[in-house]
Design an enzyme around this catalytic site. Structure first.
Site, mmCIF file in Angstrom:
data_model
loop_
_atom_site.group_PDB
_atom_site.id
_atom_site.type_symbol
_atom_site.label_atom_id
_atom_site.label_comp_id
_atom_site.label_asym_id
_atom_site.label_seq_id
_atom_site.Cartn_x
_atom_site.Cartn_y
_atom_site.Cartn_z
ATOM 1 N N ASN A 9 35.054 19.553 36.841
ATOM 2 C CA ASN A 9 35.324 19.414 38.275
ATOM 3 C C ASN A 9 35.906 20.732 38.763
ATOM 4 O O ASN A 9 37.046 21.067 38.449
ATOM 5 C CB ASN A 9 36.327 18.267 38.488
ATOM 6 C CG ASN A 9 36.803 18.184 39.933
ATOM 7 O OD1 ASN A 9 36.204 18.777 40.829
ATOM 8 N ND2 ASN A 9 37.886 17.438 40.153
ATOM 9 N N TRP A 10 35.096 21.464 39.514
ATOM 10 C CA TRP A 10 35.529 22.806 39.930
ATOM 11 C C TRP A 10 36.507 22.753 41.101
ATOM 12 O O TRP A 10 37.060 23.777 41.471
ATOM 13 C CB TRP A 10 34.315 23.644 40.321
ATOM 14 C CG TRP A 10 33.399 23.996 39.178
ATOM 15 C CD1 TRP A 10 33.434 23.499 37.887
ATOM 16 C CD2 TRP A 10 32.315 24.934 39.198
ATOM 17 N NE1 TRP A 10 32.449 24.058 37.128
ATOM 18 C CE2 TRP A 10 31.733 24.951 37.903
ATOM 19 C CE3 TRP A 10 31.770 25.761 40.177
ATOM 20 C CZ2 TRP A 10 30.639 25.761 37.578
ATOM 21 C CZ3 TRP A 10 30.679 26.561 39.855
ATOM 22 C CH2 TRP A 10 30.125 26.564 38.577
ATOM 23 N N LYS A 11 36.661 21.611 41.719
ATOM 24 C CA LYS A 11 37.531 21.471 42.892
ATOM 25 C C LYS A 11 37.182 22.552 43.927
ATOM 26 O O LYS A 11 36.020 22.930 44.031
ATOM 27 C CB LYS A 11 38.999 21.537 42.473
ATOM 28 C CG LYS A 11 39.313 20.596 41.302
ATOM 29 C CD LYS A 11 40.764 20.398 41.098
ATOM 30 C CE LYS A 11 40.971 19.632 39.803
ATOM 31 N NZ LYS A 11 42.302 19.100 39.663
ATOM 32 N N HIS A 96 38.589 10.453 43.182
ATOM 33 C CA HIS A 96 39.470 11.395 42.473
ATOM 34 C C HIS A 96 40.874 11.306 43.082
ATOM 35 O O HIS A 96 41.030 11.112 44.281
ATOM 36 C CB HIS A 96 38.917 12.812 42.592
ATOM 37 C CG HIS A 96 39.638 13.783 41.712
ATOM 38 N ND1 HIS A 96 40.847 14.342 42.057
ATOM 39 C CD2 HIS A 96 39.335 14.260 40.478
ATOM 40 C CE1 HIS A 96 41.252 15.133 41.067
ATOM 41 N NE2 HIS A 96 40.350 15.096 40.102
ATOM 42 N N GLU A 98 42.968 13.413 43.917
ATOM 43 C CA GLU A 98 43.268 14.329 45.034
ATOM 44 C C GLU A 98 42.658 13.810 46.336
ATOM 45 O O GLU A 98 43.195 14.040 47.415
ATOM 46 C CB GLU A 98 42.782 15.746 44.688
ATOM 47 C CG GLU A 98 43.696 16.389 43.654
ATOM 48 C CD GLU A 98 43.029 17.359 42.700
ATOM 49 O OE1 GLU A 98 41.916 17.839 42.989
ATOM 50 O OE2 GLU A 98 43.634 17.629 41.643
ATOM 51 N N GLU A 168 42.208 9.031 34.752
ATOM 52 C CA GLU A 168 42.932 10.282 34.945
ATOM 53 C C GLU A 168 44.347 9.973 35.425
ATOM 54 O O GLU A 168 44.564 9.770 36.632
ATOM 55 C CB GLU A 168 42.235 11.133 36.008
ATOM 56 C CG GLU A 168 40.816 11.511 35.676
ATOM 57 C CD GLU A 168 40.405 12.778 36.402
ATOM 58 O OE1 GLU A 168 40.046 13.732 35.728
ATOM 59 O OE2 GLU A 168 40.482 12.808 37.639
ATOM 60 N N GLY A 174 46.278 18.730 36.377
ATOM 61 C CA GLY A 174 46.678 20.063 36.817
ATOM 62 C C GLY A 174 48.125 20.399 36.509
ATOM 63 O O GLY A 174 48.652 21.396 36.998
ATOM 64 N N SER A 214 44.485 17.658 32.243
ATOM 65 C CA SER A 214 44.899 18.796 31.409
ATOM 66 C C SER A 214 44.250 18.805 30.029
ATOM 67 O O SER A 214 44.898 19.127 29.035
ATOM 68 C CB SER A 214 46.431 18.844 31.296
ATOM 69 O OG SER A 214 47.005 19.025 32.576
ATOM 70 N N GLY A 235 39.300 19.747 34.789
ATOM 71 C CA GLY A 235 39.539 20.525 36.004
ATOM 72 C C GLY A 235 39.686 22.004 35.670
ATOM 73 O O GLY A 235 38.700 22.715 35.467
ATOM 74 N N GLY A 236 40.936 22.462 35.565
ATOM 75 C CA GLY A 236 41.224 23.889 35.380
ATOM 76 C C GLY A 236 40.428 24.550 34.268
ATOM 77 O O GLY A 236 39.912 25.662 34.437
HETATM 78 C C1 PEP Z 1 40.624 16.806 37.370
HETATM 79 O O1 PEP Z 1 40.709 17.432 38.392
HETATM 80 O O2 PEP Z 1 39.867 15.837 37.319
HETATM 81 C C2 PEP Z 1 41.433 17.232 36.214
HETATM 82 C C3 PEP Z 1 41.462 16.465 35.161
HETATM 83 O O3 PEP Z 1 42.101 18.431 36.321
HETATM 84 P P1 PEP Z 1 42.856 19.221 35.139
HETATM 85 O O4 PEP Z 1 41.949 19.235 33.947
HETATM 86 O O5 PEP Z 1 43.088 20.594 35.692
HETATM 87 O O6 PEP Z 1 44.131 18.487 34.854
#
Ligand code: PEP
Length: 253
Positions: A9-11, A96, A98, A168, A174, A214, A235-236
Site C-alpha cells: 500500500n503506497w498510500k 483502511h 486511515e 491491521e 506506521g 509495520s 505500507g512503509g
Molecule cells: C498499511 O498502511 O496498511 C500498513 C500496514 O502500513 P505500515 O506497514 O507502514 O505499518
C-alpha cells in the site's frame, strides 16, 4: 481461493517518475525471481493505469486504495468500481484504518463498497483492526468480530470466498510497533473461526487473511509462518524495492 499474498500500500507517496521507477523495479524483480506468493500493489489512483499498462500479463495485481460506495454521479473526488473495472484493475482496498480515521469510513460503508467491488469482478481487500485503547481494554476480539460481521456477513458464501481480509491493528500501522506473531495469529484464527461458524469451515479455509502493521524484512518470515496468516499488507516497507523483495522472500523456505 486461499493463497499467499504480499500487497504493498503506497498510500500518498511518490511522484510519477518515482512511481514508474518502482513499478519497473517490481516487474524486473518478478521476471527474475520465482515468488512463492502473489504480489500486489495499491499505488495512488492517479498511477493505476500506468501500472495496468506495465503489468499487461498480470504479473502484479493492481489495486486502488479506496473506491466509492456509490455507482456514479455527483461525488467529487471519488472513483467508482465501474471505473476500476474499466481499466482492468484487480481490486481495491476497503476500510483502511486511515480512511476510517480521516474520512469517517464506517463498516456499513465498507459493506456497500465490498458488494460493489464484487459486483464488478474486483477483489476487495477488506481491512479491519482495533485501536490501542481497544486493545488495552481487552476489546480487540469483540471489535474485530463486530467489524467483520458488519462489513462482510451479508455476503453469500460464494461472494465471501472472493474477499481478502487484512487484519491491521491500528496501533501497529506506521508506528514501527508490530503485533507479535502470536497476537496476530490469535486474531487471524478468531476471524477464521467467525467465518467458519457462519459459513462453514470449507469457506473459512478458502479465505486469505493478511496481516498489516509495520511488517519489515526482519519480521516477515516469522509472521507469515503462522498457520492462519496468509501474507501481509505492507505500507512503509513497500516503498523500497529491496525491503519489499525481502518481505516477498519471507515466503521462501
Ligand atoms: C498499511 O498502511 O496498511 C500498513 C500496514 O502500513 P505500515 O506497514 O507502514 O505499518
Amino acid at each position: 481461493m486461499r493463497k499467499n499474498i504480499v500487497a504493498g500500500n503506497w498510500k500518498m507517496n511518490k511522484n510519477v517518475i518515482e512511481a514508474q521507477q518502482l513499478m519497473f523495479q517490481l516487474l524486473e524483480y518478478k521476471k527474475n525471481n520465482a515468488a512463492n506468493c502473489e504480489v500486489w500493489i495499491a499505488p495512488p489512483s492517479l498511477y493505476l493505469m500506468m501500472a495496468r499498462d506495465l503489468y499487461e500479463n498480470n504479473e502484479i495485481g493492481v489495486f486502488a486504495q479506496d473506491m466509492s460506495e456509490h455507482e456514479s454521479g455527483a461525488y467529487t473526488g471519488e472513483i467508482s468500481a465501474g471505473m476500476l473495472e474499466s481499466i482492468e484493475a484487480t481490486g481495491t482496498l476497503v476500510g483502511h484504518s486511515e480512511r476510517r480515521q480521516y474520512h469517517g469510513e464506517t463498516d456499513a460503508a465498507c459493506n456497500k463498497k465490498v458488494k460493489r467491488a464484487l459486483d464488478m469482478g474486483l477483489t476487495p481487500i477488506y481491512c479491519n483492526g482495533e485501536t490501542l485503547d481497544q486493545r488495552k481494554a481487552g476489546q480487540h476480539l469483540e471489535v474485530v468480530k463486530n467489524q467483520t460481521e458488519e462489513a462482510l456477513f451479508t455476503l453469500s458464501a460464494e461472494e465471501l470466498k472472493k474477499v481478502v481480509i487484512a487484519y491491521e491493528p491500528v496501533w501497529a500501522i506506521g508506528t514501527g510497533e508490530t503485533a507479535s506473531p502470536e497476537q496476530a495469529q490469535e486474531i487471524h484464527a478468531h476471524i477464521r473461526s467467525l467465518i467458519a461458524a457462519k459459513y462453514g469451515q470449507e469457506v473459512a479455509d478458502e479465505i486469505s487473511i493478511l496481516y498489516g502493521g509495520s511488517v519489515k524484512p526482519d519480521n516477515a518470515k516469522e509472521i507469515f509462518s503462522q498457520p492462519d496468516i496468509d501474507g501481509g499488507l505492507i505500507g512503509g516497507a513497500a516503498l523500497k524495492m529491496d525491503d519489499f523483495a525481502k518481505i516477498i522472500e519471507g515466503f521462501n523456505s
